[in-house]
Design a protein around this motif. Structure first.
Motif, PDB file in Angstrom:
ATOM      1  N   HIS A  46      17.532  42.081  41.375  1.00  0.00           N
ATOM      2  CA  HIS A  46      18.809  41.406  41.544  1.00  0.00           C
ATOM      3  C   HIS A  46      19.867  41.967  40.617  1.00  0.00           C
ATOM      4  CE1 HIS A  46      16.957  38.836  44.318  1.00  0.00           C
ATOM      5  NE2 HIS A  46      16.142  38.317  43.434  1.00  0.00           N
ATOM      6  N   SER A  47      19.501  42.207  39.346  1.00  0.00           N
ATOM      7  CA  SER A  47      20.509  42.699  38.416  1.00  0.00           C
ATOM      8  C   SER A  47      20.903  44.116  38.800  1.00  0.00           C
ATOM      9  CB  SER A  47      19.992  42.630  36.978  1.00  0.00           C
ATOM     10  OG  SER A  47      18.845  43.430  36.832  1.00  0.00           O
ATOM     11  N   GLY A  48      19.950  44.907  39.366  1.00  0.00           N
ATOM     12  CA  GLY A  48      20.262  46.261  39.805  1.00  0.00           C
ATOM     13  C   GLY A  48      21.294  46.245  40.915  1.00  0.00           C
ATOM     14  N   HIS A  49      21.085  45.379  41.903  1.00  0.00           N
ATOM     15  CA  HIS A  49      22.044  45.247  43.003  1.00  0.00           C
ATOM     16  C   HIS A  49      23.354  44.693  42.497  1.00  0.00           C
ATOM     17  CE1 HIS A  49      18.568  45.818  45.528  1.00  0.00           C
ATOM     18  NE2 HIS A  49      19.391  46.062  46.501  1.00  0.00           N
ATOM     19  N   GLU A  50      23.253  43.746  41.609  1.00  0.00           N
ATOM     20  CA  GLU A  50      24.464  43.120  41.077  1.00  0.00           C
ATOM     21  C   GLU A  50      25.317  44.171  40.372  1.00  0.00           C
ATOM     22  OE1 GLU A  50      25.671  39.837  37.705  1.00  0.00           O
ATOM     23  OE2 GLU A  50      23.591  39.943  38.375  1.00  0.00           O
ATOM     24  N   MET A  51      24.677  45.005  39.536  1.00  0.00           N
ATOM     25  CA  MET A  51      25.417  46.048  38.815  1.00  0.00           C
ATOM     26  C   MET A  51      26.021  47.066  39.782  1.00  0.00           C
ATOM     27  SD  MET A  51      22.914  46.741  35.580  1.00  0.00           S
ATOM     28  CE  MET A  51      23.729  48.263  35.151  1.00  0.00           C
ATOM     29  N   MET A  52      25.238  47.428  40.810  1.00  0.00           N
ATOM     30  CA  MET A  52      25.715  48.420  41.772  1.00  0.00           C
ATOM     31  C   MET A  52      26.963  47.901  42.501  1.00  0.00           C
ATOM     32  SD  MET A  52      25.633  49.286  45.297  1.00  0.00           S
ATOM     33  CE  MET A  52      24.168  48.619  46.076  1.00  0.00           C
ATOM     34  N   PHE A  53      26.889  46.663  42.997  1.00  0.00           N
ATOM     35  CA  PHE A  53      28.045  46.106  43.702  1.00  0.00           C
ATOM     36  C   PHE A  53      29.217  45.875  42.750  1.00  0.00           C
ATOM     37  CE2 PHE A  53      24.947  44.848  47.040  1.00  0.00           C
ATOM     38  CZ  PHE A  53      25.583  45.470  48.108  1.00  0.00           C
ATOM     39  N   ARG A  54      28.906  45.461  41.518  1.00  0.00           N
ATOM     40  CA  ARG A  54      29.981  45.244  40.531  1.00  0.00           C
ATOM     41  C   ARG A  54      30.702  46.558  40.236  1.00  0.00           C
ATOM     42  NH1 ARG A  54      27.979  44.234  34.681  1.00  0.00           N
ATOM     43  NH2 ARG A  54      27.878  46.498  34.837  1.00  0.00           N
ATOM     44  N   ASN A  55      29.924  47.612  39.944  1.00  0.00           N
ATOM     45  CA  ASN A  55      30.529  48.906  39.611  1.00  0.00           C
ATOM     46  C   ASN A  55      31.364  49.445  40.772  1.00  0.00           C
ATOM     47  OD1 ASN A  55      29.241  48.678  37.194  1.00  0.00           O
ATOM     48  ND2 ASN A  55      27.564  50.088  37.689  1.00  0.00           N
ATOM     49  N   ARG A  56      30.812  49.339  41.980  1.00  0.00           N
ATOM     50  CA  ARG A  56      31.536  49.853  43.149  1.00  0.00           C
ATOM     51  C   ARG A  56      32.796  49.029  43.406  1.00  0.00           C
ATOM     52  NH1 ARG A  56      28.365  53.547  46.979  1.00  0.00           N
ATOM     53  NH2 ARG A  56      26.683  54.207  45.598  1.00  0.00           N
ATOM     54  N   PHE A  57      32.710  47.731  43.108  1.00  0.00           N
ATOM     55  CA  PHE A  57      33.892  46.882  43.294  1.00  0.00           C
ATOM     56  C   PHE A  57      35.015  47.332  42.362  1.00  0.00           C
ATOM     57  CE2 PHE A  57      36.253  43.283  41.432  1.00  0.00           C
ATOM     58  CZ  PHE A  57      37.076  42.987  42.515  1.00  0.00           C
ATOM     59  N   TRP A  58      34.701  47.505  41.055  1.00  0.00           N
ATOM     60  CA  TRP A  58      35.752  47.852  40.091  1.00  0.00           C
ATOM     61  C   TRP A  58      36.340  49.231  40.374  1.00  0.00           C
ATOM     62  CZ3 TRP A  58      38.125  44.187  37.972  1.00  0.00           C
ATOM     63  CH2 TRP A  58      37.473  43.036  37.508  1.00  0.00           C
ATOM     64  N   VAL A  59      35.472  50.203  40.709  1.00  0.00           N
ATOM     65  CA  VAL A  59      35.977  51.553  41.021  1.00  0.00           C
ATOM     66  C   VAL A  59      36.866  51.493  42.262  1.00  0.00           C
ATOM     67  CG1 VAL A  59      35.324  53.881  41.768  1.00  0.00           C
ATOM     68  CG2 VAL A  59      34.052  52.761  39.920  1.00  0.00           C
ATOM     69  N   SER A  60      36.386  50.774  43.299  1.00  0.00           N
ATOM     70  CA  SER A  60      37.168  50.681  44.548  1.00  0.00           C
ATOM     71  C   SER A  60      38.484  49.958  44.302  1.00  0.00           C
ATOM     72  CB  SER A  60      36.353  49.953  45.629  1.00  0.00           C
ATOM     73  OG  SER A  60      35.192  50.681  45.943  1.00  0.00           O
ATOM     74  N   LEU A  61      38.445  48.940  43.425  1.00  0.00           N
ATOM     75  CA  LEU A  61      39.670  48.191  43.134  1.00  0.00           C
ATOM     76  C   LEU A  61      40.708  49.099  42.477  1.00  0.00           C
ATOM     77  CD1 LEU A  61      40.885  45.319  43.285  1.00  0.00           C
ATOM     78  CD2 LEU A  61      40.110  44.971  40.933  1.00  0.00           C
ATOM     79  N   VAL A  62      40.253  49.935  41.537  1.00  0.00           N
ATOM     80  CA  VAL A  62      41.171  50.873  40.873  1.00  0.00           C
ATOM     81  C   VAL A  62      41.723  51.871  41.895  1.00  0.00           C
ATOM     82  CG1 VAL A  62      41.298  52.753  39.180  1.00  0.00           C
ATOM     83  CG2 VAL A  62      40.110  50.635  38.593  1.00  0.00           C
ATOM     84  N   LEU A  63      40.844  52.375  42.782  1.00  0.00           N
ATOM     85  CA  LEU A  63      41.286  53.320  43.813  1.00  0.00           C
ATOM     86  C   LEU A  63      42.250  52.679  44.811  1.00  0.00           C
ATOM     87  CD1 LEU A  63      37.901  55.155  44.621  1.00  0.00           C
ATOM     88  CD2 LEU A  63      39.830  56.054  43.297  1.00  0.00           C
ATOM     89  N   THR A  64      42.175  51.338  44.927  1.00  0.00           N
ATOM     90  CA  THR A  64      43.045  50.620  45.874  1.00  0.00           C
ATOM     91  C   THR A  64      44.497  50.581  45.391  1.00  0.00           C
ATOM     92  OG1 THR A  64      41.176  49.258  46.585  1.00  0.00           O
ATOM     93  CG2 THR A  64      43.359  48.388  47.091  1.00  0.00           C
ATOM     94  N   ILE A  65      44.696  50.662  44.069  1.00  0.00           N
ATOM     95  CA  ILE A  65      46.072  50.534  43.513  1.00  0.00           C
ATOM     96  C   ILE A  65      47.019  51.582  44.116  1.00  0.00           C
ATOM     97  CG2 ILE A  65      47.454  50.646  41.393  1.00  0.00           C
ATOM     98  CD1 ILE A  65      44.958  49.414  39.944  1.00  0.00           C
ATOM     99  N   PRO A  66      46.657  52.902  44.080  1.00  0.00           N
ATOM    100  CA  PRO A  66      47.582  53.863  44.707  1.00  0.00           C
ATOM    101  C   PRO A  66      47.717  53.660  46.220  1.00  0.00           C
ATOM    102  CG  PRO A  66      45.563  54.963  43.948  1.00  0.00           C
ATOM    103  CD  PRO A  66      45.560  53.586  43.386  1.00  0.00           C
ATOM    104  N   VAL A  67      46.663  53.173  46.870  1.00  0.00           N
ATOM    105  CA  VAL A  67      46.758  52.903  48.315  1.00  0.00           C
ATOM    106  C   VAL A  67      47.844  51.861  48.568  1.00  0.00           C
ATOM    107  CG1 VAL A  67      45.514  52.086  50.358  1.00  0.00           C
ATOM    108  CG2 VAL A  67      44.316  53.476  48.677  1.00  0.00           C
ATOM    109  N   LEU A  68      47.843  50.802  47.738  1.00  0.00           N
ATOM    110  CA  LEU A  68      48.842  49.741  47.900  1.00  0.00           C
ATOM    111  C   LEU A  68      50.238  50.242  47.542  1.00  0.00           C
ATOM    112  CD1 LEU A  68      46.862  46.735  46.314  1.00  0.00           C
ATOM    113  CD2 LEU A  68      47.328  47.094  48.735  1.00  0.00           C
ATOM    114  N   LEU A  69      50.332  50.976  46.423  1.00  0.00           N
ATOM    115  CA  LEU A  69      51.649  51.430  45.961  1.00  0.00           C
ATOM    116  C   LEU A  69      52.319  52.380  46.953  1.00  0.00           C
ATOM    117  CD1 LEU A  69      50.948  52.006  42.137  1.00  0.00           C
ATOM    118  CD2 LEU A  69      52.246  50.142  43.192  1.00  0.00           C
ATOM    119  N   PHE A  70      51.500  53.205  47.639  1.00  0.00           N
ATOM    120  CA  PHE A  70      52.069  54.188  48.562  1.00  0.00           C
ATOM    121  C   PHE A  70      52.039  53.718  50.016  1.00  0.00           C
ATOM    122  CE2 PHE A  70      51.532  56.810  44.846  1.00  0.00           C
ATOM    123  CZ  PHE A  70      52.619  57.671  44.891  1.00  0.00           C
ATOM    124  N   SER A  71      51.810  52.420  50.222  1.00  0.00           N
ATOM    125  CA  SER A  71      51.829  51.878  51.577  1.00  0.00           C
ATOM    126  C   SER A  71      53.262  51.464  51.930  1.00  0.00           C
ATOM    127  CB  SER A  71      50.904  50.670  51.683  1.00  0.00           C
ATOM    128  OG  SER A  71      51.199  49.928  52.839  1.00  0.00           O
TER     129      SER A  71
END
Length: 702
Positions: A46-71
């Motif tokens: 569970h903690s392995g999956h939790e960390m994987m989804f958490r890490n991917r969430f934060w990275v994706s969230l950061v990558l989303t910022i330029p997507v929003l700014l340039f929309s």
């Protein structure tokens, strides 16, 4: 032994969510000679999956910022603009593609087995939603340059990842019972060598027959028997019993329990996977891994939802094409339908309740071997108790006593204790226990003599003292009158054995002895009656004794003089009357009856936790815990149904909105808003499941 691959290997981690394994794979069996090491890693999944989804969430969230700014759409909504340069129009789509392949990949990988097995479920629906959003966004860029719908796909994946992270976190916290149990075992033990020296060894090096030193305040390293010392042990983490339990030489101790103020030497009788704690952990893990009927229903619902979503999307596409023609808006409606259909809440609805209810049960001394047994317990309308050792303590005790004029209870007990001091007869042991409970010391006697078939004789302060039954009175030609006579008649009516103490040819005291009824039995039966559950009793004792116990406890049906091999026939007899039967027994000679019953409940000692014939095991021999089973079953089922209704009800309302049913009045739901609503329903289901922790079980020690 099952080897877990490193957490970083996402494919292994993601397989946790594949298809039918969406129950969160609690069922991994760990086989290790060291219970502490073998089970300590349970949280990896569970903690392995939790960390994987958490890490991917934060990275994706950061990558989303330029997507929003340039929309362009976001810029026009919020009234700002970004500097334009060569290729600036590709920044949003470029980052969005990264998000799709990094943040969306786990869902796509986990959908593959569902598609291969032709069993579309949770992951297929999520993958369908994000893939449709991705393709739709690419199309929108070329079909309507500058509209930039990539921001919706990016935020959708962010919300999906956040929802899964929250889900994994909830399940890990709910399953924390196993990790907490694993922590109870110390890493090392102090072994006493043959020459009396104490050496520190790891738990894996302990074997049966070793003697270990358990210092005050430390954990017992393994199951065993006390060979020296006296202390109070805290067993609450194993049995649910809140009060410390007094232990001395000859008593058994359970690994993982906490020693009090005394120093103990314990001979090890079980280590590693054979200990009670390891057994409890296995059962909790198996229970959390086994599916209930409600879980199977949820899995089927996810499959149905896939086909419903495809059908609604197709109908939506046709109707919108008829209404507005081949416009980008048609794709937006279809995407929104497929996003809304993600059964996130449905996937969490049951596994989380299962995990929480199993850990609540373990904290209350209820070990669930079979999920179906707990789920079906709410339908039981008849409970059969084995009498000896279940409703009663299986030992003689003084149920009542009376003294003649001039005698008080303590003086009578002191003299009886002295006369019965060396006898191993069950009745003598019962009188001794009563005297010890009263705190009296034995009187001085001499010329001890056994009178065959009559009782015992001794001399006390020059007077002859006899202790024995009715045949003793015949020998001494004594008659009873008044209070003594009434006492005898009442004891006979209650099927109790009466023992008399005669001093100087006068009956000084009378003791009524019986198999001691547990203090909790009467309340347990009363509670069961309040729940409209009939109570039956099975015993090999005579009808007279059985009827007396049944009268005292208010039992509805009595099966007396039943041989162990015929107990299961009595269960079948009640079942043939259309009754849903739970059998409560000690799991040894009751095994066939436990198996025959709709639900087998084994009352074990703290160390006998893996009774194969029972679906539910009670760590303590406490009939009140049977009531807890029904309460937990009802509370668990209520939560499951509430969550299913919410998860399915959300889709019933949201799908028509996504399809654009309110478009004529100017209300349309965008894919991103659809994703927000979807995650909101997941959070509500998670919170509702956590409310199960507030369930108060009868006489709960948790």
């Amino acid at each position: 032994m099952e080897h877990h691959k490193p957490v970083s290997q996402d494919t292994h981690e993601q397989s946790h969510h594949m298809g039918d394994e969406h129950t969160h794979s609690h069922g991994h069996a760990h086989h290790n000679h060291d219970a502490h090491q073998g089970h300590g890693g349970h949280g990896v999944d569970h903690s392995g999956h939790e960390m994987m989804f958490r890490n991917r969430f934060w990275v994706s969230l950061v990558l989303t910022i330029p997507v929003l700014l340039f929309s362009p759409m976001i810029q026009s909504w919020f009234g700002f603009s970004m500097p334009e340069f060569t290729g600036s129009n590709l920044i949003g789509p470029g980052f969005a593609i990264l998000i799709f392949f990094y943040g969306g990949m786990p869902f796509l990988q986990m959908a593959i087995p569902e598609i291969q097995n032709r069993k579309p479920g949770m992951m297929t629906l999520i993958s369908l939603a994000i893939t449709t959003a991705f393709v739709y966004s690419l199309f929108a860029v070329f079909a309507s340059p500058g509209s930039g719908f990539f921001w919706e796909m990016a935020t959708l994946i962010d919300i999906m990842l956040l929802g899964h992270w929250m889900e994994m976190r909830s399940v890990r916290q709910a399953s924390g019972a196993l990790n907490e149990l694993a922590k109870l075992m110390p890493d090392t033990a102090e072994r006493v060598t043959e020459d009396g020296q104490v050496e520190q060894v790891s738990l894996a090096d302990l074997s049966n027959g070793d003697v270990v030193l358990v210092r005050p305040g430390t954990s017992v390293p393994a199951d065993g028997e006390i060979i020296e010392g006296h202390s109070d042990l805290n067993e609450s983490m194993i049995t649910g019993e809140s009060k410390p339990v007094e232990k001395s030489e000859g008593d058994s101790v359970i690994g993982g329990t906490i020693n009090g103020d005394g120093s103990l030497r314990v001979r090890v009788s079980a280590t590693g996977d054979d200990t009670a704690l390891a057994g409890i952990m296995r059962l909790v893990e198996e229970a959390q891994g086994s599916k209930s009927n409600t879980q199977i229903l949820a899995d089927k619902a996810a499959g149905w939802l896939f086909y419903v979503a495809i059908a609604v999307a197709a109908i939506t596409a046709v109707l919108w094409v008829i209404a507005v023609g081949f416009e980008v808006e048609v794709l937006e409606r279809v995407v929104t339908v497929l996003v809304i259909a993600c059964p996130h809440a449905l996937g969490l609805a049951i596994p989380l309740v299962v995990a929480i209810s199993t850990s609540i049960g373990a904290r209350n001394g209820i070990l669930v071997r079979n999920r179906l047994a707990l789920e079906e317990a709410r339908q039981v309308n008849t409970v059969i108790f084995d009498k000896t050792g279940t409703l009663t303590e299986g030992r003689f005790g003084v149920a009542n006593m009376v003294t003649a004029e001039g005698w008080d209870e303590n003086r009578a007990l002191s003299l009886a204790l002295a006369v019965e001091g060396d006898s191993e007869h069950p009745i003598a042991r019962g009188i001794r226990r009563k005297a010890e409970e009263a705190g009296v010391s034995p009187a001085s006697i001499r010329d001890f003599e056994a009178i065959k078939g009559r009782g015992i004789k001794a001399i006390h302060e020059g007077e002859e003292v006899y202790v024995g039954g009715p045949r003793l009175l015949e020998m001494l030609e004594l008659d009873l009158s008044g209070e003594m006579s009434a006492f005898r008649d009442q004891a006979n009516a209650d099927a109790q054995t009466v023992v008399y103490m005669v001093v100087d040819n006068q009956v000084a005291a009378a003791f009524a002895l019986a198999d001691v009824i547990r203090e909790e039995s009467k309340e347990a039966i009363q509670r069961l009656h309040e729940m409209n559950i009939e109570v039956a009793m099975l015993t090999g004792d005579s009808q007279h004794v059985a009827d007396a116990v049944a009268r005292q406890l208010g039992i509805d049906t009595v099966f007396a003089e039943v041989l162990p091999e015929h107990k299961d026939q009595k269960v079948a007899e009640l079942q043939s009357q259309g009754k849903k039967v739970a059998m409560v027994g000690d799991g040894v000679n009751d095994a066939p009856a436990l198996t025959r019953a709709d639900i087998g409940i084994a009352i074990g000692s703290g160390t006998d936790v893996a009774i194969e014939s029972a679906g539910i095991i009670l760590v303590q021999s406490n009939p009140l815990d049977v009531v807890k089973i029904f309460e937990l079953s009802q509370a668990t089922y209520r939560k499951m149904i509430q969550n299913l209704i919410w998860a399915m009800g959300y889709n019933v309302v949201a799908l028509p909105l996504a399809a654009g049913i309110l478009a004529p009045v100017g209300f349309v739901l965008s894919p991103a808003v659809g994703a927000v609503f979807m995650s909101l329903s997941t959070i509500i289901v998670a919170i509702n499941a956590q409310l199960l922790r507030r369930t108060e079980l009868s006489a709960s020690a948790a």
